[in-house]
Write a protein that holds these residues in place. Sequence first.
Motif, PDB file in Angstrom:
ATOM      1  N   ALA A  57     -38.513  -4.822  10.094  1.00 41.12           N
ATOM      2  CA  ALA A  57     -37.925  -4.223  10.271  1.00 41.12           C
ATOM      3  C   ALA A  57     -39.018  -2.378  10.164  1.00 41.12           C
ATOM      4  O   ALA A  57     -37.910  -1.317  10.005  1.00 41.12           O
ATOM      5  CB  ALA A  57     -36.945  -4.330   8.740  1.00 41.12           C
ATOM      6  N   VAL A  58     -39.644  -3.245   8.646  1.00 31.87           N
ATOM      7  CA  VAL A  58     -40.615  -1.626   8.576  1.00 31.87           C
ATOM      8  C   VAL A  58     -41.133  -1.294  10.399  1.00 31.87           C
ATOM      9  O   VAL A  58     -41.292  -0.053  10.273  1.00 31.87           O
ATOM     10  CB  VAL A  58     -41.522  -2.148   7.436  1.00 31.87           C
ATOM     11  CG1 VAL A  58     -42.698  -0.539   7.749  1.00 31.87           C
ATOM     12  CG2 VAL A  58     -40.984  -2.344   6.863  1.00 31.87           C
ATOM     13  N   GLY A  59     -41.653  -2.439  11.002  1.00 34.46           N
ATOM     14  CA  GLY A  59     -42.420  -2.179  12.073  1.00 34.46           C
ATOM     15  C   GLY A  59     -41.241  -0.645  13.310  1.00 34.46           C
ATOM     16  O   GLY A  59     -41.980  -0.164  13.934  1.00 34.46           O
ATOM     17  N   TYR A  60     -39.828  -0.961  13.339  1.00 36.33           N
ATOM     18  CA  TYR A  60     -39.025  -1.536  14.036  1.00 36.33           C
ATOM     19  C   TYR A  60     -37.995   0.165  13.457  1.00 36.33           C
ATOM     20  O   TYR A  60     -39.037   1.408  14.063  1.00 36.33           O
ATOM     21  CB  TYR A  60     -37.691  -2.048  13.554  1.00 36.33           C
ATOM     22  CG  TYR A  60     -37.164  -2.290  14.977  1.00 36.33           C
ATOM     23  CD1 TYR A  60     -38.330  -3.727  15.604  1.00 36.33           C
ATOM     24  CD2 TYR A  60     -37.001  -2.000  16.224  1.00 36.33           C
ATOM     25  CE1 TYR A  60     -38.351  -4.334  16.977  1.00 36.33           C
ATOM     26  CE2 TYR A  60     -36.433  -2.686  17.766  1.00 36.33           C
ATOM     27  CZ  TYR A  60     -37.282  -3.352  17.756  1.00 36.33           C
ATOM     28  OH  TYR A  60     -37.443  -4.149  19.109  1.00 36.33           O
ATOM     29  N   ALA A  61     -38.511   0.679  12.748  1.00 40.73           N
ATOM     30  CA  ALA A  61     -38.031   2.315  11.576  1.00 40.73           C
ATOM     31  C   ALA A  61     -40.195   3.012  11.932  1.00 40.73           C
ATOM     32  O   ALA A  61     -39.320   4.262  12.814  1.00 40.73           O
ATOM     33  CB  ALA A  61     -38.454   2.262   9.526  1.00 40.73           C
ATOM     34  N   ILE A  62     -41.185   2.610  11.762  1.00 44.16           N
ATOM     35  CA  ILE A  62     -41.999   3.260  12.217  1.00 44.16           C
ATOM     36  C   ILE A  62     -42.020   3.700  13.861  1.00 44.16           C
ATOM     37  O   ILE A  62     -42.306   4.537  14.046  1.00 44.16           O
ATOM     38  CB  ILE A  62     -43.263   2.273  11.712  1.00 44.16           C
ATOM     39  CG1 ILE A  62     -43.645   2.416  10.546  1.00 44.16           C
ATOM     40  CG2 ILE A  62     -44.744   3.110  12.435  1.00 44.16           C
ATOM     41  CD1 ILE A  62     -44.272   3.128  10.278  1.00 44.16           C
TER      42      ILE A  62
END
Lengths: 815, 233
Positions: free
Chosen positions: A339-344
Motif C-alpha cells: 500500500a505504501v509502495g503504491y502511494a509513493i
Amino acid sequence: MKLLRLRWSLRDARRRWIQIVAIGFTLAIGIGLYAGLSSVTQWRLVSIDKSLEATRMYDLRATVSEGGEVPTGSLARIASEIDGIDRYNERLLFDTQVETVVDGDELLVHGRIVGMDVSGSEPVVNDVHLIDDAARPVSGSAIPQALIHRGFADFWDLPARGTLRVGGGIDVDYVGSAVSPEFFVILERNGSFGKSNLAVLFTPLAAAQDISGRTGAVNDLVLTLEPGADAAAVTEQLIEAAATQGGVLLDVITRDETPSYIGLTGAPELDQGIYNAISLLLLSGAAFATLNFAARMVQAQRREIGNSMAIGERPRSIIIRPLLVGMQIGLIGMILGVAVGYAISFQTASAAQAVFLLPFFEQPFQGGIYAQAMALGFAVPVLAVLWPVLRAVRVKPVDAIRSRHLASRGGSLGPILSRIPLPGRSLERMPFRNLMRAPRRAFLTLLTFTMSLAIMFAMLGLGTTLTATLDDGNEELLGGEPDRFIVQMDSLYPVDGPQVTNVLANPTVQLGEPAMVLGANVTTAASDGADDPLRLDLAVRFVDFGSTTWTPTASQGSLSPGSPGIVLAEKAARDFGVGVGDEVVVTHPALVGGAFTSSTRTVPVAAIHPHPLRLNAYMDLSQTSTWGFGGLANVVTGVPADGSTLNDVKRSLFGSGTGVALVLGLNETFQALEDSLESSEGVFFITRIFVVFLVMLIAFNTANINVDERSRDHATMFAYGIPVRRVIANLSLEGLLLGVVALVLGGLFGYALLLWLALFQMSIAVPDVGMIVSVRWWEMAASFVVALAAIALAPVFPGRKLKKMFIPGQLRVME
Amino acid sequence: MIDLEGVTKHYEVGPVLVTALAGIDLHVDTGEFVVVLGASGSGKTTTLNIIGALDSPSSGKVTVGGRDLTASSRSELFALRRETVSFIFQSFNLFPGLTATENVEFGMDVSGKSGSAAPADILDSVGLGHRLGHFPHELSGGEQQRVAIARALATGNPVLLADEPTGELDFKTGAQILELLAEQANQDRAVLVVTHNREISRMADRVVEMSSGQIISDGPPEGGKTPLSELHW
C-alpha cells in the motif's frame, strides 16, 4: 503441539497487536519506499521506450548552419542518395514569440515553430502524438493552424483550442495539443527553456513557411537509420554532400547528443540513484527498528523460553512461537508495504509525468521489485526474532529464567557506562541510566532515528540546494536588476551597424551593451596528449570587464580590462582541475578574411566566477579582435527603460524585424530546472511525510515497549508516589536524549548524504550544473523540532496504559 | 495511624464476583509492629494494598496518617504514598539501572527528604556500607531486600508496609530482615508485615490473622512476643 503454539502466538498477537502493527508499519514504510520508488523508474524506462518507438525519434538530425536555409526537397534528395538511411523528413524550425492571455494576464513567451508533416498520412520521423481529441492541423487555411505543445498548454491551463499570436503579429489557431520526441522533456543546451516559457507549435510545413515568410524553404532534416547502418559514416556523407551539392554547412547531431534525449533517458538513472540511496537508508532504518523491537519483544519472553527449556522442550519447538510473531510482523509489513509502495509510486509517477511529457505512461505492476522488497520485508522480522531466540535457547535454562538480571547487565559495555557518575537527583538520572545500562538497544534506536533524520535533512537540503543554485545563478546574471535581459541577434553584426544600434536606441531599452557569445571547445593544457582529456563545449561571452553596468563576479582572481585571460565557472575549473594562473587550450571559431575557420590557442585562466552553469565562460570584449571578431556583436544585454516592462522590450524588439532572434529575461536562465524542480517537490514532500511518520512510529514503538518492559519499575515508582506525568516525562526525556544525539548525527550524516547527492549524483546526470549546496537552517530546525516533538510526545500514547495500570499486579510479579 | 472501618473489596472475574475483603476493621498505632497472617487468598495483600493506596476498597472507610483515603483524589493518594507510606516488596523491586546508593536516594528524593541523612549512612545502618556502588544484579537476594528496606526508610515515612519481605530469602537472611523491620517500630513507625509464615508472626507486637477476607483473630502472638533467636522456619 504445533497447533498450541499457533494459538499461543495468536494470543500473543492479540495482546500486542498495536506493537505488532506499529512494527509492521515501520517495516512497510521502508519496503514501500523501496518498491514504490524503484517501480517508477521501471515505469519511466518502459514508457520512454514505448513513446520513442511510437513517435520514431530520429537517429540523426541535420540542421543548416548559421540560420541558413535550403529549398524544399534538397535535403531529402541528399538523404535519398545515401545508403543506410531508412526514413527522412524535411522540416523548417524557427524561433518566434508567442503571445496570449491567461486569466486576464498577458503572457509573452519565447516560441518555436516546427514546420513538418503533421498530416499523419504516412509514417514520419519525429512524429507528433495528438493528445485527447486534438485535430490535425491543415495547411492552406486563412489562419495558420498548429498543434501546441502539451507541456506549455497544461502548465498555463490553456483551453483545448484557441488562438495565439506569434512574431510579426500573425495569429495562429491551435487545434489541440501534442507531444513530439524532441520535446518529451523541454531541455535545451543552455537550460534556458522549460515547459512554462517555451511554446512549441507544430504546424504543416507550408504554414511554417508562410508564417516565417520563407516560402519553399527548409532548414532541418531528421532521419532514421537502417539497422546496422554506421551513423558516423552517414553523418560524414551528409555533410559532404550538402557542402558539395548545396554549398551549405550542415550541423549533424545524433539522438544520443540531443539534450532533451539525454535528459529524458539520463534522468531515470539519476533519480534511481537518489531513490536507491533514500530507500536503502530508510529500509535499513526500518530494518534496524524492526530488529530492535522484535528482539525486545522476544527478550520479554525469555523467561517463558527458559521455562520451556527447563521442562525439556526441544529448542526447535521453542522457536516456533516467537517465530510466528516475526512472521506476523513480516506479513503486516508486506501487506502495508504494498500500500505504501503504491502511494509513493503514484505520487512519484505523477511528478515524473509533469516533467516527462510522454504520450504513453505505462504503469505495469513491478512484480519482481515488489517480490524482492516483500521477501526482504518478511525476512527482516523473522531474522530479527530468530537472533534473540537462538541466543535464549543457547543459554542455560536457569539463565533464561533470570531474564531480568541478564537484561539488566547490558552486555559488556553496559556495566562500564552505568558507572559514569551523573549529577542531579535519582529520578533525573533514571533516563540516562536506562540508556546506559542497555547500550546496544539504545544504539539500535539511535541508529534508526539517525537514519530517518539524515534522510529528512538530505531531502530538505536537496530542495534548498536546487533552489539556491537557481537563485544564485539568477542573482549573478541579474546583477541587482531583476529585469535584465539578453537580446540574441540572428547573426553577427557590426556594433555600430543598424541592427545593433537599433536595439541600443530602442526606447524600451536602457543600459544596452553589445557583446559577443561564441562557442568554444576547451580542454586543459596539462591534458594535451592524454588518452581521454576532458573536453567541454563552453559558451564564451565577451563582455567589457571595465563596464560599470554588469561584469561577472570573480570569486577567485580578478577581471582586468584588456586581459587575455578566460574566466571559467567554478564547476568547469573544478572539472578541469585548474585554478587562476593555469592555462587552458581553447579551440574556437575564427573569422579570417571574412571566412569562418577554426583556431586553437592557449589561454590563461584569469578568474573563476560563481555561476553554477559550467558552460558559461567570459573574456574581455577586447579579445574579440584576437579571435577575428573585433567590432562585431551577436548579443546585446540591457534593462528595460524606465516605464517599460520586459514584455514591452520583447514585443518592441522582436517585432522590429531587424536581426533580433530572441529576447530573454536573464531570470529565465534556469527555467527547465525550475520547472522540473516544481514537479519534484511533491516527491520530496511525500518522502518527508513518510520519514516524519517513520520517526513517530519508531518513537511510539520505543515508548510502548519501554512501558511494557519497565512495568515493574513504573509500578514501584507509583507505589512510592511518583505521578504518572513524571514517569511519562522521564520516558520523554529518554527519547529526547536519543533524539538530540540522533539530530546531531543525523544532521552530520544527512549533510554528507546531501553532499553526495548534490555533488556526485547530480553531477553525473546534470554535469553542466555546479550545485551550490545550501541548507535553510530555519527549515531544518522547524523539521527537526517536529521530529523531536514527535519523539517527546510518543510516551503520551502508552501513558494511558500507565494510568490504567493495576499497580499491585505488577509489583507482585516474581523473579 | 491506620484505621480501617467496614472495608470490603470485590473483584469481577468474568461473570464471577470474587470477594477479597468482606468488611474488615483494623486499627494500627504508631510504634506497633503488626504481622498480618493468612493463607494465600485470605485477603492480607489486598488489605496491605488498600492501606498503601495502591488499590481502593469497594466500600468502607480507610484512614492513614489522618487522611481519609476513600475521600481522596488520585493526586492526594499519590501524595500519601510519597509522604506517609513506604513499601517493601517480596521481589524487592529495585531499579536495575540505579546503584544501591541511588536506589536509596530515590526514596529520599520522592519524599522530598533529600539531605536529611546520607544514603550511605542508611545503607550502613542496614549492613550494606560496603555495597554502596553496586547495582541490584550484583547483590544477593538478602542484600537486595536490605537495599529495598533502606530505600523505604530513606523516605522517613511513618508507615512501613512489607509484603512477604522474607518470601525469597533463606532463614538467616530473612531473620535479619525482620529484625530490621522490628527496629523501625521502635522508631515511632507503624510497621505492617504481611506473611503466610506463622513463625514470623511470633516476633510481632500483634498478629492479625485473616481468612476468606475476614479478620478471624487480632491480638498478641500466641505464647507472647518471641525473640528472633528463638524462631524456626
